[in-house]
Design a protein around this motif. Structure first.
Motif, short mmCIF file in Angstrom:
data_model
loop_
_atom_site.label_atom_id
_atom_site.label_comp_id
_atom_site.label_asym_id
_atom_site.label_seq_id
_atom_site.Cartn_x
_atom_site.Cartn_y
_atom_site.Cartn_z
N ALA A 213 29.14 -38.95 -28.94
CA ALA A 213 29.05 -40.01 -27.92
C ALA A 213 30.43 -40.58 -27.60
O ALA A 213 31.32 -40.64 -28.47
N ALA A 214 30.57 -41.05 -26.37
CA ALA A 214 31.85 -41.59 -25.91
C ALA A 214 32.35 -42.69 -26.83
O ALA A 214 31.60 -43.59 -27.22
N GLY A 215 33.64 -42.60 -27.16
CA GLY A 215 34.28 -43.67 -27.92
C GLY A 215 34.03 -43.62 -29.41
O GLY A 215 34.61 -44.40 -30.16
N ARG B 295 36.55 -41.03 -25.31
CA ARG B 295 36.46 -42.47 -25.01
C ARG B 295 36.65 -42.64 -23.51
O ARG B 295 37.22 -41.76 -22.85
N SER B 296 36.21 -43.77 -22.98
CA SER B 296 36.26 -43.93 -21.52
C SER B 296 37.70 -44.09 -21.06
O SER B 296 38.45 -44.92 -21.58
N ILE B 297 38.08 -43.27 -20.08
CA ILE B 297 39.46 -43.23 -19.58
C ILE B 297 39.53 -43.97 -18.23
O ILE B 297 38.74 -43.70 -17.32
N SER C 220 24.69 -51.31 -30.95
CA SER C 220 24.28 -49.91 -31.07
C SER C 220 23.78 -49.66 -32.48
O SER C 220 23.77 -50.57 -33.32
N GLY C 221 23.37 -48.42 -32.75
CA GLY C 221 22.86 -48.09 -34.09
C GLY C 221 21.34 -48.20 -34.16
O GLY C 221 20.67 -48.23 -33.12
N PRO C 222 20.79 -48.24 -35.38
CA PRO C 222 19.34 -48.12 -35.56
C PRO C 222 18.53 -49.13 -34.74
O PRO C 222 17.44 -48.81 -34.26
N GLY D 248 21.58 -43.50 -28.56
CA GLY D 248 21.10 -44.77 -29.07
C GLY D 248 20.48 -44.64 -30.45
O GLY D 248 19.31 -44.29 -30.59
N GLY D 249 21.29 -44.86 -31.47
CA GLY D 249 20.76 -44.95 -32.83
C GLY D 249 20.38 -43.63 -33.46
O GLY D 249 19.72 -43.62 -34.50
N ILE D 250 20.79 -42.53 -32.87
CA ILE D 250 20.40 -41.23 -33.43
C ILE D 250 21.25 -40.96 -34.68
O ILE D 250 22.48 -40.91 -34.60
N GLY E 88 26.62 -41.51 -31.96
CA GLY E 88 27.75 -42.43 -31.89
C GLY E 88 27.98 -43.18 -33.18
O GLY E 88 28.68 -42.72 -34.09
N THR E 89 27.34 -44.33 -33.30
CA THR E 89 27.57 -45.23 -34.44
C THR E 89 27.41 -44.53 -35.79
O THR E 89 28.17 -44.81 -36.73
N ALA E 90 26.46 -43.62 -35.89
CA ALA E 90 26.23 -42.95 -37.18
C ALA E 90 27.49 -42.22 -37.65
O ALA E 90 27.72 -42.07 -38.85
#
Ligand SMILES: Cc1cc2nc3c(=O)[nH]c(=O)nc-3n(C[C@H](O)[C@H](O)[C@H](O)COP(=O)(O)O)c2cc1C
Length: 275
Positions: A14-16, A39-41, A203-205, A231-233, A253-255
């Motif tokens: 995921a981005a970022g 990440r977003s440019i 974000s996250g769980p 989202g939270g995967i 992402g967060t994971a």
């Protein structure tokens, strides 16, 4: 399937959340992933916001990074060539303060060799605080997409990351698809606040069930529109539930911030029979 973007694995970074790629490459080759979303440019370099930028909450991660980045020239000069050298399929996330900035960045990325697809970040939970375009109204999002699509080289897939607003996500998805999006990224960070009250993303769980609802709503209403879920995967079972809801791919992402091997493990897990 996203037209023009063959994905050898349905698991994307995921981005970022994969940094510049250098951080993640220490754990698995970047070619392991279906794609690496940058990440977003933005057009110009961005210093990012004041600390704290990331705060843990009991159920997920709060972030208000202000989208720090090297700007388009810096990205083209150092980050993109390195990612391509690693064999990554690079999806460049794009952000802007105006519709014209989105269009300009995309036009120039469209001429850069090796870019596999673009992902318009129209999902910013703290856009106004970060000095960026607030695209929460579907007609604004569609305006960005139309301006970008007009000048995009033929065949370069355009993904559009939507706000995870369960009440309006179908309307937003339909509007951006009509404006020229090839796929939508659905779920993502929910608008929230840091303990000091500054706008942030959560974000996250905590967001996983909300993201799943958004994905299910969009795939049911628009079965022909490719949907990438975020989202939270955090494990293979999570990824399977989003794919079962009709997503063609998932973003992790967060994971990754807890365990940088997560996306590679999910990618491997999806090739095995469900237990
Ligand atoms: C530290 C951090 C930085 C992020 N930076 C970006 C970004 O630059 N662009 C973007 O579109 N999303 C960004 N996101 C959002 C993620 O790409 C993802 O959509 C969101 O966090 C939900 O997925 P997750 O729960 O798996 O993290 C960021 C998230 C985090 C936690």
């Amino acid at each position: 399937m996203i037209p023009g973007l063959p994905l050898p694995s349905p698991v994307l970074v995921a981005a970022g959340c994969g940094g510049t790629g250098r951080e993640l490459a220490a754990y698995a080759p970047l070619s392991t992933y279906g794609a690496f979303v940058t990440r977003s440019i933005a057009l110009d370099p961005r210093p990012g916001g004041p600390p704290p930028r990331v705060v843990e909450s009991p159920s997920g991660l709060l972030h208000a990074t202000g989208l720090p980045g090297p700007g388009l020239e810096g990205f083209l000069a150092s980050e993109l060539p390195w990612l391509l050298q690693q064999g990554a399929r690079v999806v460049v996330s794009v952000v802007g303060a105006t519709i014209q900035e989105y269009a300009e960045v995309c036009r120039r990325l469209g001429r850069a060799p090796g870019v596999a697809a673009l992902e318009l970040n129209l999902a910013l939970p703290d856009a106004v605080a970060a000095g960026l375009l607030d695209a929460r109204e579907p007609f604004v999002a569609a305006g960005v997409v139309a301006a970008v699509a007009r000048d995009l080289p033929r065949g370069l897939p355009l993904l559009v990351k939507l706000r995870p607003d369960v009440l309006r996500v179908v309307e937003a998805a339909r509007t951006v698809a009509e404006a020229g999006a090839d796929a939508v990224v659905v779920g993502g960070a929910q608008p929230a606040a840091l303990p000091d009250g500054r706008p942030a993303g959560l974000s996250g769980p905590a967001v996983r069930p909300l993201a799943l609802r958004c994905v299910a709503e969009v795939t049911a209403a628009l079965p022909d529109l490719p949907v990438v879920a975020a989202g939270g995967i955090a494990d293979t079972a999570d990824a399977r539930s989003f794919l079962a809801a009709g997503a063609c791919a998932v973003q992790v992402g967060t994971a990754l911030l807890h365990d940088p091997t997560t996306a590679a493990r999910i990618a491997a897990g999806l090739t095995e029979e469900p237990s």
